[in-house]
Design a protein around this motif. Structure first.
Motif, PDB file in Angstrom:
ATOM      1  N   ASP A  30       0.883  -1.169   0.000  1.00 26.13           N
ATOM      2  CA  ASP A  30       0.000   0.000   0.000  1.00 26.13           C
ATOM      3  C   ASP A  30       0.918   1.215   0.000  1.00 26.13           C
ATOM      4  OD1 ASP A  30      -1.996  -1.864   0.266  1.00 26.13           O
ATOM      5  OD2 ASP A  30      -2.646  -1.244   2.272  1.00 26.13           O
ATOM      6  N   VAL A  31       1.011   1.845  -1.157  1.00 24.85           N
ATOM      7  CA  VAL A  31       2.011   2.896  -1.346  1.00 24.85           C
ATOM      8  C   VAL A  31       1.360   4.083  -2.036  1.00 24.85           C
ATOM      9  CG1 VAL A  31       4.292   3.434  -2.326  1.00 24.85           C
ATOM     10  CG2 VAL A  31       3.734   1.066  -1.701  1.00 24.85           C
ATOM     11  N   VAL A  32       1.752   5.284  -1.633  1.00 27.41           N
ATOM     12  CA  VAL A  32       1.185   6.489  -2.255  1.00 27.41           C
ATOM     13  C   VAL A  32       2.297   7.372  -2.796  1.00 27.41           C
ATOM     14  CG1 VAL A  32      -0.310   8.493  -1.941  1.00 27.41           C
ATOM     15  CG2 VAL A  32      -0.704   6.423  -0.575  1.00 27.41           C
ATOM     16  N   ILE A  33       2.127   7.786  -4.040  1.00 30.67           N
ATOM     17  CA  ILE A  33       3.023   8.803  -4.608  1.00 30.67           C
ATOM     18  C   ILE A  33       2.290  10.134  -4.533  1.00 30.67           C
ATOM     19  CG2 ILE A  33       4.327   9.546  -6.635  1.00 30.67           C
ATOM     20  CD1 ILE A  33       4.307   6.657  -7.601  1.00 30.67           C
ATOM     21  N   TRP A  34       2.874  11.068  -3.802  1.00 26.57           N
ATOM     22  CA  TRP A  34       2.269  12.379  -3.601  1.00 26.57           C
ATOM     23  C   TRP A  34       2.954  13.417  -4.488  1.00 26.57           C
ATOM     24  CZ3 TRP A  34      -1.733  12.570  -0.009  1.00 26.57           C
ATOM     25  CH2 TRP A  34      -1.840  11.486   0.871  1.00 26.57           C
ATOM     26  N   SER A  35       2.182  14.450  -4.841  1.00 30.05           N
ATOM     27  CA  SER A  35       2.765  15.537  -5.639  1.00 30.05           C
ATOM     28  C   SER A  35       3.821  16.292  -4.839  1.00 30.05           C
ATOM     29  CB  SER A  35       1.660  16.498  -6.082  1.00 30.05           C
ATOM     30  OG  SER A  35       0.991  17.030  -4.953  1.00 30.05           O
ATOM     31  N   GLY A  36       3.764  16.193  -3.534  1.00 31.80           N
ATOM     32  CA  GLY A  36       4.709  16.882  -2.646  1.00 31.80           C
ATOM     33  C   GLY A  36       4.409  16.459  -1.224  1.00 31.80           C
ATOM     34  N   ASP A  37       4.693  17.313  -0.290  1.00 24.45           N
ATOM     35  CA  ASP A  37       4.463  17.034   1.130  1.00 24.45           C
ATOM     36  C   ASP A  37       2.998  16.666   1.377  1.00 24.45           C
ATOM     37  OD1 ASP A  37       4.045  17.120   3.849  1.00 24.45           O
ATOM     38  OD2 ASP A  37       4.696  19.199   4.111  1.00 24.45           O
ATOM     39  N   PRO A  38       2.733  15.441   1.796  1.00 22.15           N
ATOM     40  CA  PRO A  38       1.332  15.021   1.944  1.00 22.15           C
ATOM     41  C   PRO A  38       0.568  15.781   3.033  1.00 22.15           C
ATOM     42  CG  PRO A  38       2.824  13.297   2.725  1.00 22.15           C
ATOM     43  CD  PRO A  38       3.681  14.348   2.071  1.00 22.15           C
ATOM     44  N   LEU A  39       1.282  16.438   3.938  1.00 26.32           N
ATOM     45  CA  LEU A  39       0.600  17.179   5.001  1.00 26.32           C
ATOM     46  C   LEU A  39       0.232  18.596   4.559  1.00 26.32           C
ATOM     47  CD1 LEU A  39       2.672  16.156   8.172  1.00 26.32           C
ATOM     48  CD2 LEU A  39       0.883  14.908   6.941  1.00 26.32           C
ATOM     49  N   GLU A  40       0.653  18.960   3.359  1.00 32.46           N
ATOM     50  CA  GLU A  40       0.407  20.308   2.843  1.00 32.46           C
ATOM     51  C   GLU A  40      -0.928  20.302   2.099  1.00 32.46           C
ATOM     52  OE1 GLU A  40       0.418  23.540   2.797  1.00 32.46           O
ATOM     53  OE2 GLU A  40       2.605  23.623   2.780  1.00 32.46           O
ATOM     54  N   VAL A  41      -1.799  21.273   2.423  1.00 32.91           N
ATOM     55  CA  VAL A  41      -3.152  21.252   1.851  1.00 32.91           C
ATOM     56  C   VAL A  41      -3.193  21.395   0.333  1.00 32.91           C
ATOM     57  CG1 VAL A  41      -4.647  21.915   3.775  1.00 32.91           C
ATOM     58  CG2 VAL A  41      -3.344  23.690   2.578  1.00 32.91           C
ATOM     59  N   THR A  42      -2.132  21.916  -0.246  1.00 34.03           N
ATOM     60  CA  THR A  42      -2.166  22.106  -1.699  1.00 34.03           C
ATOM     61  C   THR A  42      -1.558  20.935  -2.469  1.00 34.03           C
ATOM     62  OG1 THR A  42      -0.123  23.365  -1.458  1.00 34.03           O
ATOM     63  CG2 THR A  42      -2.171  24.619  -1.624  1.00 34.03           C
ATOM     64  N   GLU A  43      -1.112  19.914  -1.752  1.00 36.29           N
ATOM     65  CA  GLU A  43      -0.552  18.737  -2.439  1.00 36.29           C
ATOM     66  C   GLU A  43      -1.575  17.598  -2.417  1.00 36.29           C
ATOM     67  OE1 GLU A  43       2.095  19.165  -4.028  1.00 36.29           O
ATOM     68  OE2 GLU A  43       3.079  20.854  -3.014  1.00 36.29           O
ATOM     69  N   ALA A  44      -1.353  16.625  -3.302  1.00 32.57           N
ATOM     70  CA  ALA A  44      -2.356  15.557  -3.423  1.00 32.57           C
ATOM     71  C   ALA A  44      -1.700  14.230  -3.778  1.00 32.57           C
ATOM     72  CB  ALA A  44      -3.369  15.929  -4.503  1.00 32.57           C
ATOM     73  N   ALA A  45      -2.446  13.166  -3.516  1.00 33.60           N
ATOM     74  CA  ALA A  45      -2.004  11.848  -3.959  1.00 33.60           C
ATOM     75  C   ALA A  45      -2.125  11.795  -5.485  1.00 33.60           C
ATOM     76  CB  ALA A  45      -2.862  10.766  -3.326  1.00 33.60           C
ATOM     77  N   GLU A  46      -1.042  11.452  -6.154  1.00 34.27           N
ATOM     78  CA  GLU A  46      -1.098  11.351  -7.627  1.00 34.27           C
ATOM     79  C   GLU A  46      -1.351   9.919  -8.070  1.00 34.27           C
ATOM     80  OE1 GLU A  46       2.341  13.258  -9.297  1.00 34.27           O
ATOM     81  OE2 GLU A  46       1.402  15.235  -9.068  1.00 34.27           O
ATOM     82  N   GLN A  47      -0.781   8.989  -7.359  1.00 34.98           N
ATOM     83  CA  GLN A  47      -1.074   7.583  -7.659  1.00 34.98           C
ATOM     84  C   GLN A  47      -1.028   6.776  -6.378  1.00 34.98           C
ATOM     85  OE1 GLN A  47      -2.208   6.130 -10.605  1.00 34.98           O
ATOM     86  NE2 GLN A  47      -2.653   4.535  -9.087  1.00 34.98           N
ATOM     87  N   VAL A  48      -2.050   5.958  -6.222  1.00 35.55           N
ATOM     88  CA  VAL A  48      -2.150   5.115  -5.036  1.00 35.55           C
ATOM     89  C   VAL A  48      -2.058   3.647  -5.476  1.00 35.55           C
ATOM     90  CG1 VAL A  48      -3.662   4.431  -3.115  1.00 35.55           C
ATOM     91  CG2 VAL A  48      -3.574   6.831  -3.851  1.00 35.55           C
ATOM     92  N   SER A 100      -6.210  24.509  -5.073  1.00 33.72           N
ATOM     93  CA  SER A 100      -5.327  23.499  -5.655  1.00 33.72           C
ATOM     94  C   SER A 100      -6.126  22.386  -6.328  1.00 33.72           C
ATOM     95  CB  SER A 100      -4.371  22.937  -4.602  1.00 33.72           C
ATOM     96  OG  SER A 100      -5.087  22.253  -3.603  1.00 33.72           O
ATOM     97  N   ASP A 101      -7.279  22.064  -5.790  1.00 35.70           N
ATOM     98  CA  ASP A 101      -8.118  21.057  -6.453  1.00 35.70           C
ATOM     99  C   ASP A 101      -8.571  21.561  -7.813  1.00 35.70           C
ATOM    100  OD1 ASP A 101      -7.973  19.169  -4.399  1.00 35.70           O
ATOM    101  OD2 ASP A 101      -9.631  20.093  -3.310  1.00 35.70           O
ATOM    102  N   GLY A 102      -8.901  22.845  -7.876  1.00 38.07           N
ATOM    103  CA  GLY A 102      -9.270  23.438  -9.160  1.00 38.07           C
ATOM    104  C   GLY A 102      -8.118  23.356 -10.144  1.00 38.07           C
ATOM    105  N   LYS A 103      -6.952  23.688  -9.645  1.00 36.70           N
ATOM    106  CA  LYS A 103      -5.772  23.690 -10.503  1.00 36.70           C
ATOM    107  C   LYS A 103      -5.525  22.310 -11.111  1.00 36.70           C
ATOM    108  CE  LYS A 103      -1.229  25.410  -9.920  1.00 36.70           C
ATOM    109  NZ  LYS A 103      -0.240  26.147  -9.168  1.00 36.70           N
TER     110      LYS A 103
END
Lengths: 431, 472
Positions: free
Chosen positions: A375-393, B380-383
């Motif tokens: 169970d692995v997640v690739i994040w766009s950046g720091d996962p605790l940062e609200v502007t980053e997201a999981a890109e592939q799970v 960011s979700d919009g982006k």
């Protein structure tokens, strides 16, 4: 439905997958900042090898043996999938007044105290909440009855958020609420509530043989409850005790002294920081919501955003993530705990290795160690940062389709913009 | 709001002329007029006075002006409660307080147009539960300000999150829930001390599940169609009520001696909406229901300032824009009931991209403490969904647009010369989990400072209790 044909994957993963070759069983996630949650710590540029659905190896550098599909994660962050510390995932679709709610329960003859309830019978792998949660990095979760006047909230389970909602562990934990609200529904006073708990435990301890169904039994616990509570008394099923007020938490500590074999986890724990040293000494971990900083009632007067920080400093293990529909926001909650003094490592651990340890599934999930479920997640950046997201799970080594009912609704309505170009109707069929 | 006092003046003038200037014989021939009845529209007036501030300039700072512009290494100068100048460089007097904003950001203060602080305060217990007058589905005559408990510790926590103004609404149990009040978020002994001077009143309405759930077994409405009948009948009654008062005024001005209609506090608030003085804030989730509500607003000729929650706003963003109705939304709440089941993370940016007025709201005592993060998530979700909105544009969701929905944008909601100096200096980029409000100014007075425990608000409720004085 959700498992993908290999062809579709190459397009779905455009941002992370550099290889266009057909996905093999063996995957190498290469070049990301890897937060392992093992002794390996954080690798600034590491490689995670996945074989047959399990983590095979984690190493520094970007060398990949042959036979692996390479996934370029450079510039990204790789973590273990997040473990929802306390949810009702799979038990509830719409919480209020619409249905599919198995997260509430009431007393029956079969279970008078609630201990016997077993959520594994109720889990629905088709719940839309599972997709919504997993595309944001939550790959497994503790799930339990949430609303009940029963003393015990039944036997919770840990599920994987794969297509089948695999049971990673049944009879994984049992919640008992020992706060003022629970006192209100059990005799009106803590003076009744604690005596009730002790009496119920005592009854189990002194019932050496569970009475057969045909013999008479007029105990406080129903027969099935006795059976379930035996597991708690032996320490097989941890007891999650909910309490906020420092005085109530001291009662939890005293309970632990009286019953050293029972494994205890403190739940909610708004004032836990006030007894942090004693919790550390008694080896009692805490599952909490670090955002709670208001005196919601007279039990939470000491509420502060620094609860997690102070517990960590005292040596208490902290897990973060008490939500159902929005368990995905646990990462934001942990981020806010870090913004208020929790260590960054502790923030990641609160979402991965600590809940896995608390739930007794650390042999399966919660860290990137060889042999664990991939169970692995690739994040766009720091996962605790609200502007980053999981890109592939990845769940059990499979790249999941990164879509949910929500993303489908979004796409359907965003396509409406093209109506002027004569492109679509209101109903946009999936491609 | 002023028209009644001027009518009162006319009435007094009439009275004077009848009594003192007319010859007695002539007066006997006429019907003597009773004193004119007029209604005080501001019986609980604001007693707000700003915290005194010194002329201050923030330098070297990243500025989001809240109306779409961003200035790197800019300066903001404010004095006497107002923003005097903003730009790359500005003139300021030598004795101004200088704050070095290097590495920091400054934005307009956050305005939450959907809060229940004070009416559903913490501690959240039956004794303090004062937000829903659940005794009848039509209660526009109740005023949230008469429930606001200024000692709610939530106000101070929201201030630490950069919230400088907020609208306190009644709950959503009723079709017409009552009047809202706009407050300045400064620690005060009384509601009146917080009341935003000259802000119009709002009126809360609610769609959908809540009214029918609450009243379905208490005489109705028990369906959505019952809800709409309830609104329409009440609006018709309000129209009738206005006609009665208009007739009274006309007769009085014609020198007759009409009897003033009996005051009806429910219909009085609704009449305020129909005459354009009170703004409608309507709790509504579903796209189809919002569209019915916009037809109803045309039927009865009023304007909805904003739909609140508008979880399905993205489905009708074009219609929201066409009808000039704002949508006040969460970033990601969903699924707690069926009318919130279709929530998507891109709701706010989709509404914005359709040129409708998008607002980030809290409806929550925790959410209000980090509305910047809510906006950041939506941005960011919009982006990621290819809706490219700049941060400077997105800040409109937090200040300018809520100010517009409340009718106070002429006073606050942006960093522009002449506006109230309602400002937040952030420790860094406010579109980050790790950033905090470092200093919060309300009308140029420093209301909160992260590094100064003396400035941390402490409500009466927290005095002498565990946690008094602790960092929150």
């Amino acid at each position: 439905m959700k498992r993908l044909l290999s062809l579709a994957i190459a397009t779905a993963l455009s941002s992370t997958v550099m290889s266009t070759s057909v996905l093999a069983e063996n995957i190498a996630i290469v070049g990301g900042k890897v937060i392992t949650q093992t002794k390996q710590g954080t690798l600034e540029s590491g490689t995670v090898l996945i074989k047959d659905g399990a983590i095979e190896k984690v190493s520094s550098g970007t060398d990949v043996p042959s036979g692996y599909t390479k996934v370029d994660a450079s510039g990204k962050v790789v973590t273990p999938g997040f473990v929802g510390a306390l949810t009702s995932l799979g038990l509830v679709e719409v919480a209020s007044w619409a249905g599919e709610v198995d997260s509430s329960a009431s007393s029956t003859k079969v279970s008078t105290t609630g201990a016997a309830l077993d959520v594994t019978y109720a889990i629905n792998p088709d719940s839309t909440l599972i997709d919504v949660s997993r595309i944001e990095g939550v790959t497994s979760a503790a799930t339990t009855i949430a609303n009940t006047d029963l003393m015990f909230h039944g036997q919770g389970a840990v599920i994987g958020l794969d297509d089948d909602a695999d049971i990673l562990k049944d009879k994984a934990f049992m919640v008992v609420n020992m706060d003022g609200a629970s006192a209100d529904s059990h005799g009106g006073s803590r003076a009744v509530l604690w005596v009730t708990l002790e009496a119920l435990i005592d009854e189990v301890a002194s019932t050496k043989k569970i009475p057969s169904l045909t013999s008479g039994w007029d105990g406080m616990n129903a027969r099935a409850d006795i059976k379930a509570l035996k597991g708690v008394l032996k320490g097989d099923i941890p007891l999650f005790i909910e309490a906020d007020r420092a005085a109530d938490i001291r009662q939890v500590l005293a309970f632990k002294k009286r019953h050293p074999d029972i494994r205890i986890v403190l739940l909610h724990g708004v004032e836990a920081w006030r007894v942090a040293d004693q919790l550390a000494k008694a080896n009692i971990p805490v599952i909490l919501d670090p955002q709670l900083n208001l005196p919601g009632n007279f039990e939470q007067l000491g509420a502060t955003l620094h609860n997690a920080e102070r517990l960590e400093k005292a040596g208490v293990k902290v897990a973060i993530g008490m939500e159902t529909h929005n368990i995905r926001l646990a990462a934001q909650h942990a981020g806010n705990a870090v913004a208020n003094g929790l260590s960054y490592e502790g923030g990641i651990a609160s979402l991965t290795s600590v809940p896995a340890m608390i739930l007794g599934v650390d042999d399966q999930v919660g860290s990137l160690a060889p042999g664990k479920r991939a169970d692995v997640v690739i994040w766009s950046g720091d996962p605790l940062e609200v502007t980053e997201a999981a890109e592939q799970v990845y769940i059990e080594g499979e790249a999941i389709e990164m879509s949910s009912r929500q993303t489908k609704l979004r796409d359907r309505y965003m396509a409406l913009k093209d109506v002027s170009a004569g492109k679509t109707s209101h109903y946009v069929k999936p491609q | 709001m002023k028209h009644t006092s001027s009518k009162l003046a006319i009435a007094l003038a009439c009275l004077c002329s009848t009594v003192s200037m007319q010859p007695i014989a002539q007066a006997e021939e006429q019907t003597e007029q009773a004193p004119h009845v007029s209604i005080n529209t501001d019986p609980y007036p604001s007693t707000y006075t700003p915290i005194s501030g010194k002329p201050t300039v923030i330098t070297n700072v990243t500025i989001l002006d809240g109306v779409g512009s961003r200035i790197e290494n800019g300066m903001v100068y404010f004095a006497d409660g107002k923003i005097v100048a903003v730009g790359e460089t500005v003139d300021y007097p030598n004795d101004a307080v200088v704050i070095d904003g290097k590495g920091k950001w400054v934005t307009p203060g956050i305005i939450d147009n959907h809060s229940h602080l004070g009416v559903y305060p913490t501690p959240s217990v039956g004794s303090t539960s004062d937000g829903n007058e659940m005794t009848s589905p039509v209660t526009p005559g109740v005023w949230a300000e008469h429930s606001v408990w200024p000692q709610d510790p939530g106000f101070g926590r929201a201030l630490a999150g950069g919230v400088t103004s907020l609208q306190i609404l009644p709950g959503s149990a009723n079709l017409f829930g009552g009047r809202s009040v706009v407050l300045k978020n400064v620690p005060s002994r009384t509601m009146q001390d917080m009341k935003f001077p000259d802000a119009p009143y709002g009126m809360k309405m609610a769609c959908g599940e809540n009214p029918k759930r609450v009243y379905g077994k208490k005489g109705g409405p028990m369906t959505r169609m019952g809800n709409v009948k309830g609104y329409r009948q009440a609006w018709s009654d309000a129209q009738n009520y206005m006609r009665e008062w208009e007739k009274y005024e006309a007769d009085y001005e014609a020198g007759k001696n009409p009897k003033a209609p009996k005051r009806n506090l429910d219909l009085e608030t609704m009449a305020g909406v129909l005459s354009g003085d009170i703004r409608v804030h309507m709790h509504c989730y579903r796209a189809d229901e919002m569209t019915v509500m916009m037809d109803m607003m045309k039927e009865f000729d009023y304007q909805i300032a904003a739909f609140h929650h508008a979880v399905e706003g993205y489905k009708i963003a074009d219609k929201l824009a066409e009808n000039n109705v704002c949508a006040s939304m969460w970033a990601d709440w969903w699924g707690f009931k069926l009318e919130a089941y279709d929530g998507i993370r891109e709701n706010i940016p989709v509404v914005h991209a359709a040129n409708a007025c998008a607002i980030v709201h809290s409806d929550d005592e925790l959410g209000i403490q980090r509305l910047n993060q809510e906006a950041a998530k939506a941005w960011s979700d919009g982006k990621r969904a290819s809706i490219d909105i700049s941060m400077e544009e997105a800040w409109q969701w937090l200040s300018a647009n809520p100010a517009k929905s409340l009718g106070i944008f002429d006073k606050t909601g942006s960093i522009e010369a002449g506006k109230n100096a309602d400002l937040v200096l952030w420790t860094g980029n406010p579109f980050s989990t790790y950033t905090k409000a470092e200093q919060v100014f309300v009308d140029g007075g420093k209301a909160y400072e992260l590094g100064n425990p003396e400035s941390w608000p402490l409500s009466d409720f927290e005095v002498g209790q565990v946690g008094e004085g602790d960092v929150k």
